[in-house]
Design a protein around this motif. Structure first.
Motif, mmCIF file in Angstrom:
data_model
loop_
_atom_site.group_PDB
_atom_site.id
_atom_site.type_symbol
_atom_site.label_atom_id
_atom_site.label_comp_id
_atom_site.label_asym_id
_atom_site.label_seq_id
_atom_site.Cartn_x
_atom_site.Cartn_y
_atom_site.Cartn_z
ATOM 1 N N VAL A 85 16.358 19.817 -5.469
ATOM 2 C CA VAL A 85 17.078 20.937 -4.929
ATOM 3 C C VAL A 85 17.571 19.548 -3.813
ATOM 4 O O VAL A 85 17.396 18.608 -3.429
ATOM 5 C CB VAL A 85 16.584 21.600 -3.608
ATOM 6 C CG1 VAL A 85 17.553 21.980 -3.020
ATOM 7 C CG2 VAL A 85 16.085 22.948 -4.185
ATOM 8 N N ASN A 86 19.639 19.836 -4.056
ATOM 9 C CA ASN A 86 20.237 19.212 -3.757
ATOM 10 C C ASN A 86 21.704 20.200 -3.423
ATOM 11 O O ASN A 86 22.753 19.740 -3.983
ATOM 12 C CB ASN A 86 20.166 18.462 -4.480
ATOM 13 C CG ASN A 86 21.389 16.500 -3.762
ATOM 14 O OD1 ASN A 86 22.229 16.859 -2.584
ATOM 15 N ND2 ASN A 86 22.495 16.156 -4.722
ATOM 16 N N ASN A 87 21.478 20.843 -1.898
ATOM 17 C CA ASN A 87 22.335 22.039 -2.227
ATOM 18 C C ASN A 87 22.973 21.438 -0.870
ATOM 19 O O ASN A 87 23.065 21.784 0.947
ATOM 20 C CB ASN A 87 22.038 23.261 -2.777
ATOM 21 C CG ASN A 87 23.225 23.819 -1.939
ATOM 22 O OD1 ASN A 87 24.433 23.889 -1.472
ATOM 23 N ND2 ASN A 87 22.942 25.674 -2.070
ATOM 24 N N ASP A 89 25.760 22.674 0.878
ATOM 25 C CA ASP A 89 26.764 23.483 1.471
ATOM 26 C C ASP A 89 25.958 24.017 1.697
ATOM 27 O O ASP A 89 26.360 25.078 3.087
ATOM 28 C CB ASP A 89 27.031 24.686 -0.089
ATOM 29 C CG ASP A 89 28.260 23.965 -0.951
ATOM 30 O OD1 ASP A 89 28.654 22.890 -0.341
ATOM 31 O OD2 ASP A 89 28.292 24.288 -2.637
ATOM 32 N N LEU A 90 24.564 23.904 2.316
ATOM 33 C CA LEU A 90 23.687 24.556 3.496
ATOM 34 C C LEU A 90 23.585 23.951 3.997
ATOM 35 O O LEU A 90 23.018 24.034 5.223
ATOM 36 C CB LEU A 90 21.969 24.838 2.618
ATOM 37 C CG LEU A 90 22.229 26.044 1.773
ATOM 38 C CD1 LEU A 90 20.292 26.188 0.875
ATOM 39 C CD2 LEU A 90 22.939 27.385 1.897
ATOM 40 N N THR A 101 17.219 27.218 8.018
ATOM 41 C CA THR A 101 18.099 27.690 6.500
ATOM 42 C C THR A 101 17.046 29.209 5.882
ATOM 43 O O THR A 101 17.603 30.283 5.375
ATOM 44 C CB THR A 101 18.596 27.396 5.073
ATOM 45 O OG1 THR A 101 16.356 27.210 4.825
ATOM 46 C CG2 THR A 101 19.224 26.260 6.158
ATOM 47 N N GLN A 133 12.793 26.398 6.040
ATOM 48 C CA GLN A 133 13.417 26.591 4.975
ATOM 49 C C GLN A 133 12.595 27.695 4.143
ATOM 50 O O GLN A 133 11.389 27.706 4.707
ATOM 51 C CB GLN A 133 13.562 25.925 3.690
ATOM 52 C CG GLN A 133 12.020 24.830 3.483
ATOM 53 C CD GLN A 133 12.769 23.146 2.540
ATOM 54 O OE1 GLN A 133 13.237 22.766 2.555
ATOM 55 N NE2 GLN A 133 11.268 23.261 1.075
ATOM 56 N N TYR A 135 11.648 27.652 -0.263
ATOM 57 C CA TYR A 135 11.740 27.131 -0.969
ATOM 58 C C TYR A 135 12.285 28.588 -1.924
ATOM 59 O O TYR A 135 11.364 29.118 -1.863
ATOM 60 C CB TYR A 135 11.378 26.155 -1.525
ATOM 61 C CG TYR A 135 11.571 25.340 -3.028
ATOM 62 C CD1 TYR A 135 12.115 24.394 -2.951
ATOM 63 C CD2 TYR A 135 10.747 25.940 -3.921
ATOM 64 C CE1 TYR A 135 11.926 23.214 -4.248
ATOM 65 C CE2 TYR A 135 11.432 25.694 -5.451
ATOM 66 C CZ TYR A 135 12.272 24.699 -5.526
ATOM 67 O OH TYR A 135 12.006 23.740 -6.649
ATOM 68 N N ASN A 137 15.664 27.884 -0.981
ATOM 69 C CA ASN A 137 17.011 28.196 -0.384
ATOM 70 C C ASN A 137 16.934 26.747 0.536
ATOM 71 O O ASN A 137 16.083 27.280 2.103
ATOM 72 C CB ASN A 137 17.276 29.264 0.767
ATOM 73 C CG ASN A 137 18.240 29.807 1.215
ATOM 74 O OD1 ASN A 137 19.131 28.977 1.079
ATOM 75 N ND2 ASN A 137 17.855 30.513 2.273
ATOM 76 N N THR A 138 17.384 26.109 0.269
ATOM 77 C CA THR A 138 17.372 24.497 1.499
ATOM 78 C C THR A 138 18.032 23.169 0.558
ATOM 79 O O THR A 138 18.996 24.120 -0.641
ATOM 80 C CB THR A 138 15.645 23.705 1.289
ATOM 81 O OG1 THR A 138 15.988 22.632 1.809
ATOM 82 C CG2 THR A 138 15.708 23.464 -0.779
ATOM 83 N N PRO A 139 18.957 22.662 1.601
ATOM 84 C CA PRO A 139 19.954 21.687 1.372
ATOM 85 C C PRO A 139 19.220 20.447 0.322
ATOM 86 O O PRO A 139 19.942 19.764 -0.044
ATOM 87 C CB PRO A 139 20.752 21.150 2.785
ATOM 88 C CG PRO A 139 18.907 21.545 4.173
ATOM 89 C CD PRO A 139 17.828 22.880 2.925
ATOM 90 N N ALA A 142 20.310 16.398 0.053
ATOM 91 C CA ALA A 142 21.107 16.629 0.849
ATOM 92 C C ALA A 142 20.971 16.106 2.338
ATOM 93 O O ALA A 142 21.738 16.109 3.316
ATOM 94 C CB ALA A 142 22.766 18.032 0.990
#
Length: 234
Positions: A85-87, A89-90, A101, A133, A135, A137-139, A142
């Motif tokens: 995960v590399n988001n 935007d969160l 999140t 978080q 998972y 749903n996590t940055p 990042a």
């Protein structure tokens, strides 16, 4: 002779412990850059974060999901390998030491936690960072640059998907200062599924932050961090 035997046994136990953790990490996708920094046998966080992988980080960093972090709790059941995960935007628009999140914390709990962490960093120089978080749903990766994770950092990831909700990445400087069994005992007290299902995710997280704050303020020596103190036990 007894001292020599004891030293040999200690080294053996550390090697066996590291091998167990590595096997466990591989089963659940925990072979991450930040996870490796918590292990005594690998490079510190600062060195890893500053290094430039010759493969352009395509292999090591592609497997990073900060959701999947090294946990010091008891052996967890085998889980499916987690996708990276590399988001960004969160990530929050403005800097904060607590990212939720998953909505585990109330606004008041989050504000008080941020203030506690700010005071801890001002008083000790150590950086505690909290990611709540669920998972995936996590940055994820990042947060490494967002928080500037280094050898003086503790990244605490609260995620119920790992059974024990408490997961830690400990920087090299802190790893040398804090007794290793502190993390195991902390996870055993506030992180078990029984604890957070009966008391709530927020209670587990708030008590954990309070316990880390208390431990980091104790002088180094015999008995350091021997008591796990939650927010109501200060």
């Amino acid at each position: 002779m007894n001292t020599l035997k004891s030293s040999i046994q200690t080294v053996t136990n550390v090697k066996l412990s590291n091998k167990f953790v590595q096997n466990k990490m591989q089963k659940v996708g925990l072979t991450t850059v930040l996870s490796k920094a918590t292990m005594r046998s690998t490079r510190p966080i600062a060195a890893i974060c500053q290094s430039k992988n010759k493969n352009n980080n395509s292999n090591e960093l592609a497997g990073i999901a900060l959701a999947a972090v090294l946990t010091f709790s008891s052996a967890a059941p085998a889980l499916a390998r987690l996708d990276p995960v590399n988001n960004p935007d969160l990530l929050p628009a403005s800097f904060t030491t607590v990212i939720d999140t998953a909505g585990f914390l109330t606004p008041g709990e989050e504000d008080r936690m941020v203030q506690k962490i700010d005071r801890l960093e001002k008083d000790t120089g150590f950086k505690l960072r909290v990611l709540c978080q669920n998972y995936p749903n996590t940055p994820g990766l990042a947060i490494r640059d967002y928080w500037g994770v280094d050898a003086n950092s503790i990244v605490f990831v609260a995620d119920p998907n790992f059974g024990n909700i408490l997961n830690f990445n400990v920087g090299a400087n802190l790893d040398l200062q804090i007794p290793q069994n502190f993390w195991t005992r902390l996870a055993g007290k506030f992180g078990t599924k029984k604890y957070w299902t009966e008391n709530g995710n927020d209670t587990s997280i708030v008590n954990t932050v309070a316990a880390i704050d208390s431990c980091l303020r104790e002088p180094i020596g015999v008995g350091q961090c021997s008591k796990i103190k939650g927010v109501l036990e200060q």
